[in-house]
Design a protein around this motif. Structure first.
Motif, PDB file in Angstrom:
ATOM      1  N   THR A 265      48.646 -31.778  35.134  1.00 39.90           N
ATOM      2  CA  THR A 265      49.630 -32.882  34.778  1.00 39.90           C
ATOM      3  C   THR A 265      50.361 -30.610  35.557  1.00 39.90           C
ATOM      4  N   PRO A 266      51.676 -30.656  36.026  1.00 44.20           N
ATOM      5  CA  PRO A 266      52.385 -29.880  36.078  1.00 44.20           C
ATOM      6  C   PRO A 266      53.132 -29.431  34.265  1.00 44.20           C
ATOM      7  N   VAL A 267      53.175 -28.347  34.151  1.00 41.63           N
ATOM      8  CA  VAL A 267      53.889 -27.397  32.597  1.00 41.63           C
ATOM      9  C   VAL A 267      55.680 -27.380  32.960  1.00 41.63           C
ATOM     10  N   VAL A 268      56.408 -27.549  31.862  1.00 42.04           N
ATOM     11  CA  VAL A 268      57.330 -26.759  31.717  1.00 42.04           C
ATOM     12  C   VAL A 268      57.428 -26.471  30.690  1.00 42.04           C
ATOM     13  N   SER A 269      57.591 -25.200  30.327  1.00 37.72           N
ATOM     14  CA  SER A 269      57.404 -24.399  29.032  1.00 37.72           C
ATOM     15  C   SER A 269      58.440 -22.852  29.353  1.00 37.72           C
ATOM     16  N   CYS A 270      58.395 -22.330  28.146  1.00 39.25           N
ATOM     17  CA  CYS A 270      58.484 -20.946  28.367  1.00 39.25           C
ATOM     18  C   CYS A 270      57.591 -20.036  28.336  1.00 39.25           C
TER      19      CYS A 270
ATOM     20  N   ILE B  63      58.835 -22.323  34.723  1.00 45.01           N
ATOM     21  CA  ILE B  63      58.590 -21.281  33.750  1.00 45.01           C
ATOM     22  C   ILE B  63      61.017 -21.099  33.448  1.00 45.01           C
ATOM     23  N   SER B  64      60.933 -21.835  32.101  1.00 47.48           N
ATOM     24  CA  SER B  64      62.347 -22.026  31.394  1.00 47.48           C
ATOM     25  C   SER B  64      62.681 -20.983  30.447  1.00 47.48           C
ATOM     26  N   SER B  65      64.053 -19.937  29.840  1.00 47.00           N
ATOM     27  CA  SER B  65      64.303 -20.093  29.018  1.00 47.00           C
ATOM     28  C   SER B  65      64.542 -20.808  28.028  1.00 47.00           C
ATOM     29  N   LEU B  66      64.451 -20.900  26.382  1.00 44.83           N
ATOM     30  CA  LEU B  66      64.979 -21.399  25.914  1.00 44.83           C
ATOM     31  C   LEU B  66      66.589 -22.047  25.603  1.00 44.83           C
TER      32      LEU B  66
ATOM     33  N   ARG C 150      64.903 -28.544  34.038  1.00 44.93           N
ATOM     34  CA  ARG C 150      63.728 -27.850  34.796  1.00 44.93           C
ATOM     35  C   ARG C 150      62.537 -29.815  35.240  1.00 44.93           C
ATOM     36  N   VAL C 151      62.952 -29.897  33.731  1.00 45.35           N
ATOM     37  CA  VAL C 151      61.844 -31.385  34.549  1.00 45.35           C
ATOM     38  C   VAL C 151      62.695 -32.573  35.040  1.00 45.35           C
ATOM     39  N   ILE C 152      63.692 -32.431  34.706  1.00 43.92           N
ATOM     40  CA  ILE C 152      64.565 -33.520  36.133  1.00 43.92           C
ATOM     41  C   ILE C 152      64.743 -33.014  36.511  1.00 43.92           C
ATOM     42  N   ALA C 153      64.291 -31.532  37.351  1.00 42.56           N
ATOM     43  CA  ALA C 153      64.413 -31.541  38.356  1.00 42.56           C
ATOM     44  C   ALA C 153      62.866 -31.964  39.544  1.00 42.56           C
ATOM     45  N   LEU C 154      61.645 -31.852  38.044  1.00 40.41           N
ATOM     46  CA  LEU C 154      60.973 -32.916  38.696  1.00 40.41           C
ATOM     47  C   LEU C 154      60.799 -34.060  38.713  1.00 40.41           C
TER      48      LEU C 154
END
Length: 406
Positions: free
Chosen positions: A306-311, A328-331, A339-343
């Motif tokens: 499962t791909p992860v999007v996280s700080c 990785i994303s900033s908060l 980032r999530v939409i791109a996936l």
């Protein structure tokens, strides 16, 4: 080696400390070592995989999940524990277990190590918001420094957390040893029934948070982020799997935002097969905690593909490498949602991250991390013996050259 552990929490209480204890203990026993754990008694504790001395305990005020062990019952164990000839005592939590553990260590004449699992400096601000943050930070730093300097060795799950402890004035022998991952638990085929059981459409883009539902986990940020996400992807759903003190407030937040149909609170998942099904049924794992000393769930998600999007904050910075199973994303709500939409809009990118994550987690095996822990135990025992059993260990003016290795 005979290892005595003590903790304020253990299963059926679900959290990262319980998982860490079980993961290391299973590996130690497989290698022929003996492990005994002192832990609170709970209703419906079930069967034990190894020796656990359950201590009568009372409920913690305002926190029905946790319990305080009665120290007098721990003291009564001393004659039996003396006959067992333990080589080392490992403290896993900073409450009753810490003070009972240091007391036992002195009377058993064995070295004591502590795992620093909780970043109190940020933790206290979530639970005592009315007190000035500068006071809380000073209190947390003093508390952590005094506890760590009262033992023979300190285990930190991440380089960033150990660096903080050194800033606090912790001088004891220390090493970075994250909890490993039992990869076999996350292999095999999923049953594909998770969405059906929880009434989630098969074509939904499913975001998942799995873990303790506590204030310091920053789940309210994920809900606000999800509102941005819904504007672009109406079929998106968010699952929050877990329980904890923040749950009532989060449910009110979801109601206020009018997202009751899109956010699913499903509680704790048991057994491990149900956890794996949940990960694998999800399109992306989202995580925003700034207080993690490691962030084991990030690795679990990747182990399930499962791909992860996280700080990448504190301990999770050690775990995450952008593009290696995660983004990785900033908060920032909008940037995180982007980032999530791109996936969501790129199936091939999700597959690439899934494949990369499966490869990446191989370096986090239980076998490798338990070997590091056993080696650290031996170094602490040897150092204690070289100083004399009743001498205080001296301060370390500089970091051990190996301590900062992941």
């Amino acid at each position: 080696m005979k290892i005595l552990m003590i903790s304020d929490v253990y299963f059926p209480r679900v959290n990262g400390v319980s998982t860490s204890i079980l993961t290391f203990t299973r590996s130690f026993i497989e290698q022929g070592h003996e492990v005994t754990l002192i832990a609170p008694d709970y209703p419906d504790v079930g069967e034990h995989e190894f020796e656990i001395l359950r201590i009568p305990s009372c409920q913690v005020p305002l926190d029905p999940e946790d319990r305080f062990m009665h120290r007098r019952h721990i003291r009564r164990l001393l004659p039996e524990l003396r006959r067992r000839d333990f080589n080392i005592l490992h403290i896993h939590t900073p409450f009753v277990a810490h003070y009972a553990g240091t007391w036992l260590g002195k009377r058993l004449g064995v070295p004591v190590v502590v795992s620093y699992h909780t970043f109190f400096e940020a933790y206290l601000e979530k639970y005592i918001p009315w007190m000035p943050h500068s006071w809380l930070r000073a209190l947390a730093r003093s508390f952590s420094r005094n506890q760590c300097n009262a033992v023979d060795g300190v285990v930190s799950p991440s380089k960033q957390m150990l660096a903080r402890l050194r800033e606090y004035g912790v001088t004891r022998q220390a090493h970075v040893i994250p909890t490993g991952l039992d990869l076999e638990q996350f292999r095999g085929r999923a049953s594909n029934t998770f969405r059906q059981r929880h009434d989630i459409p098969g074509d939904a883009f499913l975001c998942l948070y799995l873990g303790r539902v506590a204030h310091e986990k920053n789940i309210d940020f994920l809900i606000e982020m999800f509102e941005f996400l819904k504007h672009d992807i109406d079929r998106a759903r968010l699952v929050i799997a877990g329980e904890g003190p923040a749950l009532p407030g989060l449910k009110k937040q979801v109601q206020r935002l009018g997202m009751d149909d899109s956010v699913h609170f499903i509680g704790y998942l048991k057994p491990i097969e149900a956890v794996v099904d949940c990960y694998r049924a999800s399109d992306v794992f989202v995580f925003a905690s700034e207080t993690e000393t490691q962030g084991l769930v990030l690795l679990e998600a990747m182990a399930c593909g499962t791909p992860v999007v996280s700080c990448a904050c504190l301990g999770s910075e050690d775990v995450l490498k952008d593009g290696e199973g995660c983004l990785i994303s900033s908060l920032d709500w909008q940037l995180f949602a982007d980032r999530v939409i791109a996936l969501a809009n790129d199936d091939e990118r999700r597959r690439q991250l899934s494949t990369a994550g499966l490869e990446y987690v191989r370096d986090w095996s239980t076998e490798a991390k338990s070997a590091e822990m056993l080696d650290f135990y031996c170094r602490v025992i040897d150092r204690r013996a070289s100083l004399g059993q009743h001498e205080e260990t001296d301060s370390y003016d500089s970091l051990d050259q190996q301590e900062m290795q992941p």
